[in-house]
Design a protein around this motif. Sequence first.
Motif, PDB file in Angstrom:
ATOM      1  N   ASP A  18       0.827  -1.277   0.078  1.00  0.00           N
ATOM      2  CA  ASP A  18       0.016   0.478   0.071  1.00  0.00           C
ATOM      3  C   ASP A  18       1.180   1.112   0.133  1.00  0.00           C
ATOM      4  OD1 ASP A  18      -1.346   1.886   0.191  1.00  0.00           O
ATOM      5  OD2 ASP A  18      -2.913   1.095   1.542  1.00  0.00           O
ATOM      6  N   ALA A  19       0.820   1.421  -1.178  1.00  0.00           N
ATOM      7  CA  ALA A  19       2.335   2.910  -1.603  1.00  0.00           C
ATOM      8  C   ALA A  19       1.693   3.883  -0.550  1.00  0.00           C
ATOM      9  CB  ALA A  19       2.810   2.477  -2.695  1.00  0.00           C
ATOM     10  N   ARG A  20       0.478   4.287  -0.982  1.00  0.00           N
ATOM     11  CA  ARG A  20      -0.417   5.875  -0.771  1.00  0.00           C
ATOM     12  C   ARG A  20      -0.349   5.658   0.647  1.00  0.00           C
ATOM     13  NH1 ARG A  20      -0.003   9.311  -5.053  1.00  0.00           N
ATOM     14  NH2 ARG A  20      -1.204   7.779  -6.957  1.00  0.00           N
ATOM     15  N   ALA A  21      -0.584   4.431   1.313  1.00  0.00           N
ATOM     16  CA  ALA A  21      -0.240   5.184   2.573  1.00  0.00           C
ATOM     17  C   ALA A  21       0.827   4.476   3.771  1.00  0.00           C
ATOM     18  CB  ALA A  21      -1.027   3.079   4.136  1.00  0.00           C
ATOM     19  N   LEU A  22       1.983   4.191   2.509  1.00  0.00           N
ATOM     20  CA  LEU A  22       3.483   4.369   3.365  1.00  0.00           C
ATOM     21  C   LEU A  22       4.025   5.755   3.411  1.00  0.00           C
ATOM     22  CD1 LEU A  22       5.531   2.797   4.477  1.00  0.00           C
ATOM     23  CD2 LEU A  22       6.255   1.852   2.054  1.00  0.00           C
ATOM     24  N   ILE A  23       3.490   5.858   2.141  1.00  0.00           N
ATOM     25  CA  ILE A  23       3.956   7.405   1.875  1.00  0.00           C
ATOM     26  C   ILE A  23       4.144   8.651   2.944  1.00  0.00           C
ATOM     27  CG2 ILE A  23       3.869   9.577   0.102  1.00  0.00           C
ATOM     28  CD1 ILE A  23       4.269   7.928  -2.099  1.00  0.00           C
ATOM     29  N   ARG A  24       1.871   8.052   2.939  1.00  0.00           N
ATOM     30  CA  ARG A  24       1.340   9.128   4.000  1.00  0.00           C
ATOM     31  C   ARG A  24       2.195   9.372   5.614  1.00  0.00           C
ATOM     32  NH1 ARG A  24       0.814  11.900   1.151  1.00  0.00           N
ATOM     33  NH2 ARG A  24       1.745  13.335   2.870  1.00  0.00           N
ATOM     34  N   PHE A  25       2.564   7.830   6.164  1.00  0.00           N
ATOM     35  CA  PHE A  25       3.138   7.561   7.407  1.00  0.00           C
ATOM     36  C   PHE A  25       4.832   8.072   7.214  1.00  0.00           C
ATOM     37  CE2 PHE A  25       6.047   4.721   9.451  1.00  0.00           C
ATOM     38  CZ  PHE A  25       6.180   4.474  10.594  1.00  0.00           C
ATOM     39  N   LEU A  26       5.388   7.786   6.125  1.00  0.00           N
ATOM     40  CA  LEU A  26       6.853   8.717   6.188  1.00  0.00           C
ATOM     41  C   LEU A  26       6.725   9.532   6.164  1.00  0.00           C
ATOM     42  CD1 LEU A  26       8.299   5.705   3.361  1.00  0.00           C
ATOM     43  CD2 LEU A  26       8.560   6.044   6.127  1.00  0.00           C
ATOM     44  N   VAL A  27       5.312  11.344   5.741  1.00  0.00           N
ATOM     45  CA  VAL A  27       5.489  12.209   5.696  1.00  0.00           C
ATOM     46  C   VAL A  27       5.432  12.811   6.588  1.00  0.00           C
ATOM     47  CG1 VAL A  27       4.607  13.897   4.194  1.00  0.00           C
ATOM     48  CG2 VAL A  27       5.753  11.897   2.543  1.00  0.00           C
ATOM     49  N   ASP A  28       3.739  12.361   6.983  1.00  0.00           N
ATOM     50  CA  ASP A  28       3.234  12.786   8.316  1.00  0.00           C
ATOM     51  C   ASP A  28       3.840  12.630   8.995  1.00  0.00           C
ATOM     52  OD1 ASP A  28       1.701  13.696   5.712  1.00  0.00           O
ATOM     53  OD2 ASP A  28      -0.275  12.365   6.772  1.00  0.00           O
ATOM     54  N   VAL A  29       4.407  11.634   9.623  1.00  0.00           N
ATOM     55  CA  VAL A  29       4.565  10.882  11.425  1.00  0.00           C
ATOM     56  C   VAL A  29       6.037  10.862  10.930  1.00  0.00           C
ATOM     57  CG1 VAL A  29       4.416   9.009  12.193  1.00  0.00           C
ATOM     58  CG2 VAL A  29       2.760   9.022  11.448  1.00  0.00           C
ATOM     59  N   VAL A  30       7.456  10.155   9.884  1.00  0.00           N
ATOM     60  CA  VAL A  30       8.570  10.231  10.091  1.00  0.00           C
ATOM     61  C   VAL A  30       9.138  11.140   9.802  1.00  0.00           C
ATOM     62  CG1 VAL A  30       9.953   9.012   9.187  1.00  0.00           C
ATOM     63  CG2 VAL A  30       8.843   7.661   9.496  1.00  0.00           C
ATOM     64  N   GLY A  31       8.972  11.966   8.634  1.00  0.00           N
ATOM     65  CA  GLY A  31       9.414  13.520   8.872  1.00  0.00           C
ATOM     66  C   GLY A  31       9.939  13.948   6.884  1.00  0.00           C
TER      67      GLY A  31
END
Length: 137
Positions: A18-31
């Motif tokens: 789920d690339a879209r969810a991974l992108i959101r995690f890496l952007v919104d959470v990780v930075g």
Amino acid sequence: MTDLTPPPTVWPSLRATDARALIRFLVDVVGFEETAVYGDDHTVRHCQLSWPLGGGVMLGSAGNRGADDKWALRPGSFGCYVVADDIDDIHARVTAAGAQIIEEPHRTDYGSYGFAILDPEGNRWSFGTYRGEPRKP
């Protein structure tokens, strides 16, 4: 970075279920910063996520190029070390988001301070203050 340390030119890449969810995690959470995303609502053909201190990662949806994919990486098999100054802040964000911490913040014998997690796809991410040794002249 010193005069002998070139800017980052190695960009690790990974695939995601789920690339879209991974992108959101890496952007919104990780930075990470979302620099480019190409694809449609369901499939990410290419994504560049930049890290504020330099470099970044590229990712896409698993199977996005069909059966003849020459870059068919298995989702959840990736590992990456990320240099950061704000280790405690990143740790607090990923913990609050429910990421699995696989190594709590600690100091190493080579002078780094960091921790490690598994992302929602099972990839391993290590964050630390160690910037590597400068190249010899």
